[in-house]
Motif scaffolding. Structure first.
Motif, PDB file in Angstrom:
ATOM      1  N   LEU A  93       2.640 -84.173   3.267  1.00 48.15           N
ATOM      2  CA  LEU A  93       1.577 -85.097   2.983  1.00 48.15           C
ATOM      3  C   LEU A  93       0.831 -84.932   4.455  1.00 48.15           C
ATOM      4  O   LEU A  93       1.650 -84.961   5.586  1.00 48.15           O
ATOM      5  N   VAL A  94      -0.427 -85.135   4.394  1.00 45.04           N
ATOM      6  CA  VAL A  94      -1.296 -85.495   5.579  1.00 45.04           C
ATOM      7  C   VAL A  94      -1.808 -86.761   5.194  1.00 45.04           C
ATOM      8  O   VAL A  94      -2.364 -87.188   4.519  1.00 45.04           O
ATOM      9  N   PHE A  95      -1.477 -87.526   6.425  1.00 46.02           N
ATOM     10  CA  PHE A  95      -1.913 -89.017   6.508  1.00 46.02           C
ATOM     11  C   PHE A  95      -2.819 -89.248   7.737  1.00 46.02           C
ATOM     12  O   PHE A  95      -2.880 -88.690   8.630  1.00 46.02           O
ATOM     13  N   SER A  96      -3.884 -89.945   7.450  1.00 42.32           N
ATOM     14  CA  SER A  96      -4.912 -90.326   8.336  1.00 42.32           C
ATOM     15  C   SER A  96      -5.623 -91.669   8.117  1.00 42.32           C
ATOM     16  O   SER A  96      -6.043 -91.698   6.880  1.00 42.32           O
ATOM     17  N   ASN A  97      -5.563 -92.476   9.166  1.00 37.37           N
ATOM     18  CA  ASN A  97      -6.195 -93.836   8.866  1.00 37.37           C
ATOM     19  C   ASN A  97      -7.237 -94.049   9.996  1.00 37.37           C
ATOM     20  O   ASN A  97      -7.097 -94.335  11.174  1.00 37.37           O
ATOM     21  N   HIS A 106      -2.676 -85.238   0.453  1.00 38.10           N
ATOM     22  CA  HIS A 106      -3.049 -85.988   1.743  1.00 38.10           C
ATOM     23  C   HIS A 106      -3.671 -87.391   1.145  1.00 38.10           C
ATOM     24  O   HIS A 106      -3.838 -87.691   0.010  1.00 38.10           O
ATOM     25  N   TRP A 107      -3.660 -88.275   2.081  1.00 36.10           N
ATOM     26  CA  TRP A 107      -4.202 -89.481   2.078  1.00 36.10           C
ATOM     27  C   TRP A 107      -5.155 -89.669   3.450  1.00 36.10           C
ATOM     28  O   TRP A 107      -4.655 -89.840   4.518  1.00 36.10           O
ATOM     29  N   VAL A 108      -6.472 -89.838   3.361  1.00 38.40           N
ATOM     30  CA  VAL A 108      -7.319 -89.989   4.143  1.00 38.40           C
ATOM     31  C   VAL A 108      -8.356 -90.996   4.081  1.00 38.40           C
ATOM     32  O   VAL A 108      -9.119 -91.143   3.096  1.00 38.40           O
TER      33      VAL A 108
END
Length: 218
Positions: A98-102, A128-130
């Protein structure tokens, strides 16, 4: 300063309104990825402390940020200095779940850099969760200022210098311009362009879309 105390009570502290919203977003992330505790996650532009304070830990988290990483992190966290828009070639040999970016893509520096950022997201993992603040929410979230994002650049910089709820007060107009120019909020069309195979979800507050989240599951 009293204004800083107000900001901390509104958004910065874990028990603040903003802190409670972040906790709800974390719950949402876990609902979307219920096996996150078994995942290898790469966090582009994040902070190791965020994961250390989270209620549920992934199997491993690799945090990549342009800032210097903390000297000590738990053994389930790796923290490196790096540009998410131009990662070293060695990253291509690594695989993550998983790619995560906040709240990062709005700060990377224009359309071309956002394309490179999105390419990194697509390349590094199948899911991913962006997240990014929504341009048309009536309050600019970085300065907590109503309508600030719709002002001309110079007006935003002048406003940023004087607005008491800014996270960091600028020393002069040029420094304020730097902060303004490195903050470009996105709308739905842009997020769909950068993440065409993702669901672009809206996080809502008082019936209005507050932020956008591009979600893709493997």
């Amino acid at each position: 300063m009293r204004s800083q105390s107000i900001r901390e009570r509104v958004v910065d502290r874990n028990e603040s309104f903003g802190g409670k919203r972040r906790a709800r977003r974390w719950d949402w992330l876990v609902r979307e990825f219920p096996d996150i505790d078994q995942m290898s996650v790469i966090d582009l532009g994040g902070d190791a402390n965020t994961w250390m304070q989270s209620p549920l830990h992934p199997k491993h988290v690799h945090v990549v940020n342009i800032d210097t990483p903390p000297a000590e992190v738990p053994d389930w966290i790796t923290a490196d200095t790096g540009d998410a828009c131009a990662l070293p070639a060695e990253f291509d040999s690594r695989r993550y779940d998983l790619v995560f970016s906040n709240s990062v893509i709005e700060h990377v520096g224009g359309h071309e850099r956002r394309l490179r950022f999105a390419e990194s997201v697509h390349r590094l993992a199948p899911a991913h969760w962006v997240q990014t603040p929504y341009r048309y929410f009536p309050v600019e979230p970085h300065w907590i200022a109503p309508g600030m994002q719709f002002l001309p650049v110079r007006a935003r910089a002048v406003f940023a210098r004087r607005w008491p709820l800014a996270h960091v007060r600028s020393a002069d107009l040029r420094e304020a311009l730097t902060g303004v120019l490195w903050t470009e909020l996105l709308d739905r069309s842009q997020m769909r362009y950068y993440f065409p195979d993702s669901a672009v979800l809206g996080e809502r507050l008082a019936g209005l879309t507050k932020s956008l989240i591009a979600v893709k599951k493997s």
